[in-house]
Design an enzyme around this catalytic site. Structure first.
Site, PDB file in Angstrom:
ATOM      1  CG  ASP A 111      -1.678   1.074   1.287  1.00 45.97           C
ATOM      2  OD1 ASP A 111      -2.199   1.812   0.299  1.00 45.97           O
ATOM      3  OD2 ASP A 111      -2.550   1.061   2.646  1.00 45.97           O
ATOM      4  CE  LYS A 139      -5.200  -0.614  -1.139  1.00 49.32           C
ATOM      5  NZ  LYS A 139      -5.840  -0.233   0.315  1.00 49.32           N
ATOM      6  CG  PHE A 160     -10.089  -0.856   3.519  1.00 44.44           C
ATOM      7  CD1 PHE A 160      -8.541  -1.063   3.929  1.00 44.44           C
ATOM      8  CD2 PHE A 160     -10.628  -1.776   4.091  1.00 44.44           C
ATOM      9  CE1 PHE A 160      -8.177  -1.920   4.703  1.00 44.44           C
ATOM     10  CE2 PHE A 160     -10.733  -2.617   4.965  1.00 44.44           C
ATOM     11  CZ  PHE A 160      -9.340  -2.749   5.615  1.00 44.44           C
ATOM     12  NE  ARG A 173      -6.016 -11.438   9.739  1.00 39.57           N
ATOM     13  CZ  ARG A 173      -5.137 -10.064   9.203  1.00 39.57           C
ATOM     14  NH1 ARG A 173      -4.615 -10.180   8.139  1.00 39.57           N
ATOM     15  NH2 ARG A 173      -4.761  -9.550  10.272  1.00 39.57           N
TER      16      ARG A 173
HETATM   17  P1  IMP Z   1       1.979  -0.737   3.754  1.00 39.45           P
HETATM   18  O1  IMP Z   1       3.012  -0.525   4.788  1.00 39.45           O
HETATM   19  O2  IMP Z   1       1.194   0.723   3.768  1.00 39.45           O
HETATM   20  O3  IMP Z   1       2.525  -0.939   2.607  1.00 39.45           O
HETATM   21  O4  IMP Z   1       0.969  -1.678   4.273  1.00 39.45           O
HETATM   22  C1  IMP Z   1       1.165  -2.882   4.126  1.00 39.45           C
HETATM   23  C2  IMP Z   1       0.237  -3.723   5.012  1.00 39.45           C
HETATM   24  O5  IMP Z   1      -0.980  -3.194   5.325  1.00 39.45           O
HETATM   25  C3  IMP Z   1      -0.280  -5.095   4.052  1.00 39.45           C
HETATM   26  O6  IMP Z   1       0.707  -5.974   4.200  1.00 39.45           O
HETATM   27  C4  IMP Z   1      -1.522  -5.253   4.458  1.00 39.45           C
HETATM   28  O7  IMP Z   1      -1.475  -6.133   5.602  1.00 39.45           O
HETATM   29  C5  IMP Z   1      -2.088  -4.057   5.224  1.00 39.45           C
HETATM   30  N1  IMP Z   1      -2.909  -3.358   4.120  1.00 39.45           N
HETATM   31  C6  IMP Z   1      -2.710  -2.503   3.106  1.00 39.45           C
HETATM   32  N2  IMP Z   1      -3.764  -2.318   2.362  1.00 39.45           N
HETATM   33  C7  IMP Z   1      -4.752  -3.056   2.852  1.00 39.45           C
HETATM   34  C8  IMP Z   1      -6.114  -3.040   2.602  1.00 39.45           C
HETATM   35  O8  IMP Z   1      -6.637  -2.359   1.601  1.00 39.45           O
HETATM   36  N3  IMP Z   1      -6.706  -4.002   3.057  1.00 39.45           N
HETATM   37  C9  IMP Z   1      -6.341  -4.621   4.252  1.00 39.45           C
HETATM   38  N4  IMP Z   1      -5.132  -4.397   4.728  1.00 39.45           N
HETATM   39  C10 IMP Z   1      -4.316  -3.851   3.857  1.00 39.45           C
END
Ligand code: IMP
Ligand code: MG
Length: 182
Positions: A111, A139, A160, A173
């Protein structure tokens, strides 16, 4: 075995609608697995899935891998509710020594990239032979970190989502398909 798929679901206070079906998820995973099978023959890579979200992706990816490979899970989280809070919250460290190993980090979704941006330098301290990133979902619009993702299954807009390992405050999950917030 057939399971009936629902078009809409409710988790806690939010409604979600079907977004990516299991069939498409599995075909994206098979494509990734083929690339890994080609690139890591005779390298015995160590795959490191990031819990909790990556458990389902890791299991299905494993079934498509035909090369010798190893798995070791770690736990990291920087998400609460429906947004990334940018700080790494909990962690179960790596039990393996990755020095000289060919490592592939397995994420359910990238994300903001914050989680991996913190994890990667930590792992690099151990001097792996190579370190690649693999995410089922990405994303691109949400990406803040300077990361190169080597294997991406499906790129999605900045919405999301839940299902296939991903949760909304603990729920969702177990869903076979991926749902998008309404
Ligand atoms: P980041 O550190 O922002 O890249 O987020 C990574 C982690 O956040 C992922 O490994 C997911 O576990 C969680 N995450 C990110 N986007 C989503 C979403 O849309 N739904 C649920 N979990 C998310
Ligand atoms: Mg995750």
């Amino acid at each position: 075995m057939e399971t009936t798929q629902q078009k809409f679901i409710t988790l806690h206070d939010k409604q979600f609608s079907i977004f990516i079906e299991e069939k498409r998820i599995l075909s994206a995973i098979e494509t990734i697995a083929k690339k890994i099978n080609d690139s890591y023959k005779d390298k015995n890579p160590l795959l490191i899935p990031v819990l909790n979200g990556a458990f389902m992706f890791a299991a299905d990816l494993a079934k498509f891998l035909t090369i010798n490979c190893e798995f070791s899970f770690i736990k990291a989280s920087s998400y609460s509710g429906t947004s990334s809070n940018g700080t790494l919250q909990e962690k179960i460290g790596l039990s393996e020594n990755i020095n000289g190993r060919h490592v592939i980090i397995i994420e359910d979704i990238i994300d903001t990239g914050n989680t991996l941006a913190r994890l990667v330098p930590e792992l690099e301290l151990q001097l792996p032979a190579s370190l690649k990133l693999c995410a089922l979902l990405h994303k691109p619009e949400a990406m803040k970190a300077d990361l190169k993702v080597d294997y991406i299954g499906i790129e999605i807009p900045n919405d999301f989502i839940v299902g296939y390992g991903l949760d909304y405050d603990g729920l969702g999950r177990n869903l076979r398909d991926i749902y998008k917030i309404v």
